[in-house]
Design a protein around this motif. Structure first.
Motif, PDB file in Angstrom:
ATOM      1  N   ARG A 210       0.859  -1.187   0.000  1.00 55.19           N
ATOM      2  CA  ARG A 210       0.000   0.000   0.000  1.00 55.19           C
ATOM      3  C   ARG A 210       0.893   1.235   0.000  1.00 55.19           C
ATOM      4  O   ARG A 210       1.928   1.258   0.676  1.00 55.19           O
ATOM      5  CB  ARG A 210      -0.913   0.009   1.232  1.00 55.19           C
ATOM      6  N   LYS A 211       0.501   2.248  -0.763  1.00 54.79           N
ATOM      7  CA  LYS A 211       1.264   3.489  -0.773  1.00 54.79           C
ATOM      8  C   LYS A 211       0.318   4.679  -0.715  1.00 54.79           C
ATOM      9  O   LYS A 211      -0.560   4.833  -1.572  1.00 54.79           O
ATOM     10  CB  LYS A 211       2.133   3.588  -2.043  1.00 54.79           C
ATOM     11  N   ASN A 212       0.514   5.503   0.304  1.00 56.28           N
ATOM     12  CA  ASN A 212      -0.270   6.712   0.479  1.00 56.28           C
ATOM     13  C   ASN A 212       0.622   7.929   0.267  1.00 56.28           C
ATOM     14  O   ASN A 212       1.772   7.962   0.729  1.00 56.28           O
ATOM     15  CB  ASN A 212      -0.873   6.778   1.884  1.00 56.28           C
ATOM     16  N   PHE A 213       0.102   8.914  -0.415  1.00 55.95           N
ATOM     17  CA  PHE A 213       0.744  10.229  -0.511  1.00 55.95           C
ATOM     18  C   PHE A 213      -0.212  11.224   0.135  1.00 55.95           C
ATOM     19  O   PHE A 213      -1.153  11.690  -0.491  1.00 55.95           O
ATOM     20  CB  PHE A 213       1.010  10.610  -1.965  1.00 55.95           C
ATOM     21  N   GLY A 214       0.020  11.497   1.421  1.00 59.77           N
ATOM     22  CA  GLY A 214      -0.936  12.305   2.164  1.00 59.77           C
ATOM     23  C   GLY A 214      -2.254  11.564   2.276  1.00 59.77           C
ATOM     24  O   GLY A 214      -2.307  10.415   2.697  1.00 59.77           O
ATOM     25  N   GLY A 215      -3.323  12.200   1.827  1.00 55.81           N
ATOM     26  CA  GLY A 215      -4.643  11.564   1.893  1.00 55.81           C
ATOM     27  C   GLY A 215      -4.975  10.742   0.663  1.00 55.81           C
ATOM     28  O   GLY A 215      -6.043  10.135   0.586  1.00 55.81           O
ATOM     29  N   LEU A 216      -4.051  10.692  -0.290  1.00 54.65           N
ATOM     30  CA  LEU A 216      -4.282   9.949  -1.523  1.00 54.65           C
ATOM     31  C   LEU A 216      -3.671   8.559  -1.442  1.00 54.65           C
ATOM     32  O   LEU A 216      -2.498   8.402  -1.105  1.00 54.65           O
ATOM     33  CB  LEU A 216      -3.668  10.700  -2.711  1.00 54.65           C
ATOM     34  N   THR A 217      -4.474   7.545  -1.758  1.00 52.28           N
ATOM     35  CA  THR A 217      -3.978   6.179  -1.821  1.00 52.28           C
ATOM     36  C   THR A 217      -3.617   5.867  -3.270  1.00 52.28           C
ATOM     37  O   THR A 217      -4.491   5.754  -4.129  1.00 52.28           O
ATOM     38  CB  THR A 217      -5.026   5.176  -1.307  1.00 52.28           C
ATOM     39  N   ALA A 218      -2.302   5.738  -3.544  1.00 48.51           N
ATOM     40  CA  ALA A 218      -1.839   5.491  -4.910  1.00 48.51           C
ATOM     41  C   ALA A 218      -1.833   4.006  -5.249  1.00 48.51           C
ATOM     42  O   ALA A 218      -2.086   3.622  -6.395  1.00 48.51           O
ATOM     43  CB  ALA A 218      -0.440   6.073  -5.100  1.00 48.51           C
ATOM     44  N   ILE A 219      -1.502   3.163  -4.254  1.00 45.17           N
ATOM     45  CA  ILE A 219      -1.480   1.705  -4.415  1.00 45.17           C
ATOM     46  C   ILE A 219      -2.209   1.087  -3.232  1.00 45.17           C
ATOM     47  O   ILE A 219      -1.984   1.471  -2.082  1.00 45.17           O
ATOM     48  CB  ILE A 219      -0.036   1.154  -4.469  1.00 45.17           C
ATOM     49  N   GLU A 220      -3.064   0.106  -3.511  1.00 47.12           N
ATOM     50  CA  GLU A 220      -3.870  -0.487  -2.447  1.00 47.12           C
ATOM     51  C   GLU A 220      -3.824  -2.010  -2.524  1.00 47.12           C
ATOM     52  O   GLU A 220      -4.223  -2.603  -3.533  1.00 47.12           O
ATOM     53  CB  GLU A 220      -5.315  -0.001  -2.576  1.00 47.12           C
ATOM     54  N   ASN A 221      -3.271  -2.635  -1.467  1.00 44.11           N
ATOM     55  CA  ASN A 221      -3.296  -4.097  -1.314  1.00 44.11           C
ATOM     56  C   ASN A 221      -2.816  -4.836  -2.562  1.00 44.11           C
ATOM     57  O   ASN A 221      -3.512  -5.692  -3.115  1.00 44.11           O
ATOM     58  CB  ASN A 221      -4.711  -4.577  -0.949  1.00 44.11           C
ATOM     59  N   PHE A 222      -1.609  -4.529  -2.970  1.00 46.23           N
ATOM     60  CA  PHE A 222      -1.041  -5.122  -4.185  1.00 46.23           C
ATOM     61  C   PHE A 222      -0.119  -6.275  -3.822  1.00 46.23           C
ATOM     62  O   PHE A 222       0.789  -6.125  -2.996  1.00 46.23           O
ATOM     63  CB  PHE A 222      -0.258  -4.066  -4.975  1.00 46.23           C
ATOM     64  N   SER A 223      -0.322  -7.430  -4.458  1.00 47.09           N
ATOM     65  CA  SER A 223       0.526  -8.604  -4.228  1.00 47.09           C
ATOM     66  C   SER A 223       0.918  -9.207  -5.574  1.00 47.09           C
ATOM     67  O   SER A 223       0.088  -9.313  -6.486  1.00 47.09           O
ATOM     68  CB  SER A 223      -0.199  -9.658  -3.381  1.00 47.09           C
TER      69      SER A 223
END
Length: 245
Positions: free
Chosen positions: A12-25
């Protein structure tokens, strides 16, 4: 199949309040080419930067050959045997091919001077193995064609990568003939037993080069398909949101 070179688990990657990547495998195996596809803004380049150490993940684990790793910068990524070929190539236009091959990692001889002979010999050997058709290792980068420059960038990554090569749109700015040549170089990398992750906007290229295809949409992993068991219609449906699984 052998153990994976790379394993991403619940990245998961967040930039502030923005989620750029979510639950990636995802897993990438030795000698395998995995294509990463999706529309602009899907998160493909962010994932490459996470894998290469440019961006640390907000959560999740990165495992290299079975060992969890923590990377906070690109230097650490290279230390783990990961090399990246970006769209802009990151080549020094005023320098020769052999100097670019060793840029930032120049070997020294016993007198503490640049070991130019070693750099030239290793460069010539590798470009010959990969069939990168350049005038010579002494050629200046600015004098080469786009395809030749891309070949040099891929050869440099191949020289230093012991585990994984990441290719971000390797033929985006090339013509048909040069694209075909670069694709042939990429295909030859499979024999070196490194893992290859390629971002490409061209589905023709994806189906020609890859063993598996991973689809991203708006930072979410939509699915992974074996290339030989899917078709363009299914992949397009996954990219555009017409198919959820």
């Amino acid at each position: 199949m052998s153990a994976p070179i790379l394993q991403l688990q619940d990245i998961r990657k967040n930039f502030g309040g923005l989620t750029a990547i979510e639950n990636f495998s995802l897993e990438v195996f030795p000698g395998e080419i995995v294509a990463l596809v999706g529309d602009n803004g899907a998160g493909k380049s962010t994932l490459v930067k996470i894998i290469s150490g440019v961006h640390p993940p907000s959560s999740g684990t990165i495992t290299i050959e079975g060992k969890p790793v923590t990377m906070s910068n690109a230097t650490m990524g290279r230390a783990h045997g990961i090399e990246v070929v970006y769209q802009d190539l990151a080549l020094a236009d005023q320098q020769t091919v052999y100097m670019n091959m060793f840029l930032g990692r120049e070997p020294l001889n016993r007198f503490g001077l640049l070991d130019r002979r070693r750099m030239i010999d290793e460069t010539e050997k590798l470009v010959k193995e990969l069939d990168v058709r350049i005038p010579s290792a002494h050629a200046t980068i600015r004098d080469l064609s786009g395809g030749q420059r891309q070949g040099v960038a891929i050869a440099r990554a191949t020289h230093w990568a012991s585990k994984l090569i990441l290719l971000d749109e390797p033929t985006a700015a090339l013509g048909v003939a040069e694209t075909a040549k670069v694709e042939a170089i990429v295909q030859s990398l499979e024999q070196r037993n490194v893992g290859i992750l390629i971002i490409s906007h061209s589905l023709d290229q994806v189906f020609k080069l890859s063993d598996r295809i991973c689809v991203l949409r708006r930072g979410k992993q939509i699915g992974v398909r074996e290339t030989k068991k899917t078709d363009k219609n299914e992949i397009i449906a996954m990219i555009t949101g017409l198919q959820q699984q």
